[in-house]
Scaffold this active site. Structure first.
Site, short mmCIF file in Angstrom:
data_model
loop_
_atom_site.label_atom_id
_atom_site.label_comp_id
_atom_site.label_asym_id
_atom_site.label_seq_id
_atom_site.Cartn_x
_atom_site.Cartn_y
_atom_site.Cartn_z
N ARG A 123 5.16 -1.59 -12.61
CA ARG A 123 6.50 -1.04 -12.72
C ARG A 123 7.65 -1.74 -11.90
NH1 ARG A 123 8.32 3.44 -13.98
NH2 ARG A 123 6.26 4.45 -14.57
N LYS A 215 10.19 10.42 -18.63
CA LYS A 215 9.78 10.96 -17.33
C LYS A 215 11.30 10.96 -16.57
CE LYS A 215 5.04 9.59 -16.66
NZ LYS A 215 4.07 8.89 -15.74
N MET A 249 12.10 14.21 1.25
CA MET A 249 11.53 13.66 2.63
C MET A 249 12.61 14.23 3.47
SD MET A 249 9.81 10.22 1.42
CE MET A 249 8.53 9.96 0.30
N ARG A 317 -2.17 1.62 -5.61
CA ARG A 317 -0.69 1.21 -5.59
C ARG A 317 -0.45 0.10 -4.59
NH1 ARG A 317 -1.02 6.02 -7.59
NH2 ARG A 317 0.37 6.58 -9.08
N CYS A 329 1.11 0.05 1.47
CA CYS A 329 1.17 1.59 1.71
C CYS A 329 2.70 1.78 1.84
CB CYS A 329 0.45 1.93 2.94
SG CYS A 329 0.66 3.80 3.06
N ASP A 606 -4.08 -6.39 26.78
CA ASP A 606 -5.49 -6.32 26.16
C ASP A 606 -5.94 -6.53 24.95
OD1 ASP A 606 -8.30 -4.88 26.67
OD2 ASP A 606 -7.41 -3.51 25.09
#
Length: 636
Positions: A123, A215, A249, A317, A329, A606
């Site tokens: 896409r 869409k 969001m 994806r 991600c 560490d």
């Protein structure tokens, strides 16, 4: 309903010109050189054979949880010809220099490599992909890749009607169009540009050319367009649309905020009140959308529940940004620059190892972060979706919760807008000084972390652009004796019961000198233990909350906010750490801030000690404090 008159016009416009094509694929005339029907049937038999005897999916694109990544999203540009209010400031955002963006050949080289390894769907996104001049050529050349079944495109629709016939002929076979309102005046208000009718023409053209379904992506926002839900659904009665309602969001600050966010279940309840016969449709394992259909309607509706019900378990994806960074991600905090490796002459095998390592580090869900509902804003327009920037600061910064970290790209494209830099300057923790007054660029990648809402990711925005107002420096009134020692010299805890409760803020800093080898591994997120900066920030937050258990005579404080900010300084091969704490009470939070900074620094040590023992933790110090009887303090 306020949107009804405009909605009627829209539906009439679309219906009047629709041709009622019912094929499941775009309707195109055979082109010269295309195989005849018998040949196509032969190809279908061959495809069936290949499917039945397929080789195991590429190990490079399979993560540690067995997810096979067959879907690649490629951002063609950072530019956009709209200025959506929930996306970016009106003046736009700083862009990456053209020389740092992927060239057409680099895009095709990477696409070819991914398709060879098993990607069967690509896409094209942006920014706005249709403002890239060679987008038709890119689609045509992608169409020639053997094994690639689907080429899709997500667009705002402004240029779609003009370009879609050529795009379809080139091989584009899936279209997503973003449209958040059916009211022309509201459209202009949201996107700060005219163009509603151009978007509608684009939708009509897609229907006319036989795309089924077309869409339509609609971000639902309370107080803005949730009253148009039923109008959008009604469009599917006579048109082959898949209206996809996307949960907004809610980045109004740093807390999970339901004021603007309309959940999937609430939308579904509203629609079912009008159409109780709404039916759930089966969905593919890797689908991000929950699909529904009203019996008798030509189209359907879907819900993308990225906020309320994540779909990480079946994620297939991967994303490549316009400047060539691989993101495994969408909500993740690591990027790998494939562009740099390409331009350095990496072989195909070397690229595959780099890609495989990145995919192998992919977390089980939302980049390993606890819950997307607990996370704050992150810039997205540069990875193919929208950048959520708020127009005004939250009412109370003390309401913020800490945020799991984000890795930042070094380029100026992620620098804050002037608007947000101003908000940072006015509303950040009072008098907190920036860690560095110099750009840390010098050509090497910079990773930047913060738990503030979309803090500046380029060091120059942390200097003059966001400097706190001038403040008195040096210590305020001090005691002439130790407060934690009684008259006999014995340890004594101070009684704060009679002190007034005031707003207390403290900022502390620390620095870890890593050396060039460890610094490079941290910078590229290549340590075997994992992401040092992510772990360090979590340790800093946790340490602030546990200070009273670590410092014997320190009072327990109910912190209202903790921020731990880490920045890489390539000139000194160092990690710069700044920790800030806020509380309302009778005692200060200096120890919480200092403990937080120190623990974050020790955690960096560490994480890196296996690489080098010549690491120095230094400059642990209080930067500023406000509130309390002894007055404020700001280090000069």
């Amino acid at each position: 309903m306020a949107a009804r008159p405009a909605f009627g016009i829209v539906r009439q416009l679309l219906r009047s010109n629709a041709r009622g094509c019912s094929s499941g694929a775009p309707v195109t005339q055979p082109r010269p050189g295309e195989p005849s029907r018998p040949t196509r049937e032969g190809l279908s038999l061959r495809l069936q054979f290949l499917q039945e005897h397929a080789a195991p999916f590429s190990a490079f694109l399979t993560d540690s949880f067995g997810r096979q990544h067959s879907y690649l999203r490629i951002s063609l540009t950072e530019k956009c010809n709209l200025r959506c209010q929930y996306c970016m400031p009106e003046e736009g955002v700083p862009l990456t220099p053209k020389a740092d963006l992927l060239t057409t050949e680099e895009i095709l080289t990477l696409a070819r490599l991914f398709v060879k390894e098993g990607v069967d769907k690509i896409r094209l996104t942006g920014g706005e992909p249709l403002i890239r001049p060679d987008v038709v050529d890119i689609v045509a050349r992608l169409h020639g890749l053997e094994g690639l079944r689907t080429i899709g495109l997500t667009t705002n629709g402004i240029n779609l009607a003009r370009l879609l016939p050529r795009l379809q002929q080139a091989g584009l076979n899936a279209v997503n169009i973003s449209l958040d309102t059916l009211v022309p005046a509201k459209f202009e208000f949201i996107v700060r540009r005219k163009g509603f009718h151009k978007v509608m023409e684009g939708i009509h053209k897609a229907i006319e050319l036989g795309y089924k379904p077309v869409k339509v992506n609609c971000v639902v926002m309370r107080g803005l367009n949730e009253d148009e839900l039923l109008d959008f659904v009604a469009l599917t009665e006579g048109l082959p649309l898949d209206v996809r309602f996307i949960e907004y969001m809610p980045f109004d600050g740093n807390k999970w905020n339901f004021k603007k966010m309309v959940s999937y279940k609430e939308m579904l309840d509203t629609i079912r009140q009008r159409w109780p016969g709404l039916e759930k449709l089966p969905e593919e394992d890797s689908s991000t959308a929950k699909a529904f259909k009203i019996p008798g309607f030509q189209g359907q509706i879907s819900f993308i529940t990225s906020m309320s019900e994540h779909f990480c378990g079946t994620c297939n994806r991967l994303r490549i940004t316009a400047d060539g960074n691989l993101k495994v991600c969408l909500f993740g905090n690591s990027e790998v620059s494939l562009r740099d490796h390409l331009r350095a002459g990496a072989s195909e095998e070397e690229l595959l190892r780099i890609i495989g390592a990145a995919v192998g580090r992919k977390k089980r869900q939302h980049a390993g972060m606890f819950n997307i509902a607990q996370m704050k804003n992150r810039p997205m327009i540069l990875i193919g979706v929208l950048l959520m920037l708020q127009d005004s600061p939250p009412a109370r910064w003390s309401n913020f919760s800490w945020d799991p970290l984000r890795v930042r790209n070094p380029s100026a494209r992620q620098c804050l807008s002037d608007q947000m830099a101003s908000l940072w300057k006015r509303h950040c923790i009072p008098k907190a000084l920036p860690l560095s007054q110099q750009c840390l660029g010098s050509g090497s990648p910079q990773r930047h972390y913060s738990s503030y809402p979309d803090p500046d990711t380029h060091s120059k925005c942390l200097s003059t652009g966001s400097q706190a107002p001038d403040a008195p420096s040096g210590p305020g009134p001090t005691s002439n004796q130790l407060t934690h020692v009684d008259s006999a010299g014995r340890a004594s805890m101070v009684d704060v019961g009679g002190k007034p409760e005031t707003e207390r803020v403290a900022v502390a800093s620390a620095m870890v000198l890593l050396g060039p080898v460890a610094f490079k591994l941290v910078q590229q997120n290549q340590l075997k233990k994992g992401d040092a900066l992510v772990v360090a920030q979590l340790a800093g937050v946790q340490a602030a909350k546990l200070t009273s258990q670590l410092i014997p005579l320190c009072h327990h404080v109910a912190l209202s906010h903790v921020q731990v900010h880490l920045e890489l300084d390539s000139t000194r091969h160092a990690v710069l750490i700044q920790a800030s704490c806020r509380a309302r009470g009778p005692t200060g939070v200096e120890m919480e801030a200092l403990t937080s900074a120190a623990m974050a620094a020790l955690t960096v040590y560490d994480m890196c000690k296996a690489v080098s023992r010549d690491i120095v933790v230094t400059e642990v110090k209080l930067i500023s404090k406000t509130g309390g009887q002894r007055g404020d303090f700001h280090r000069a």
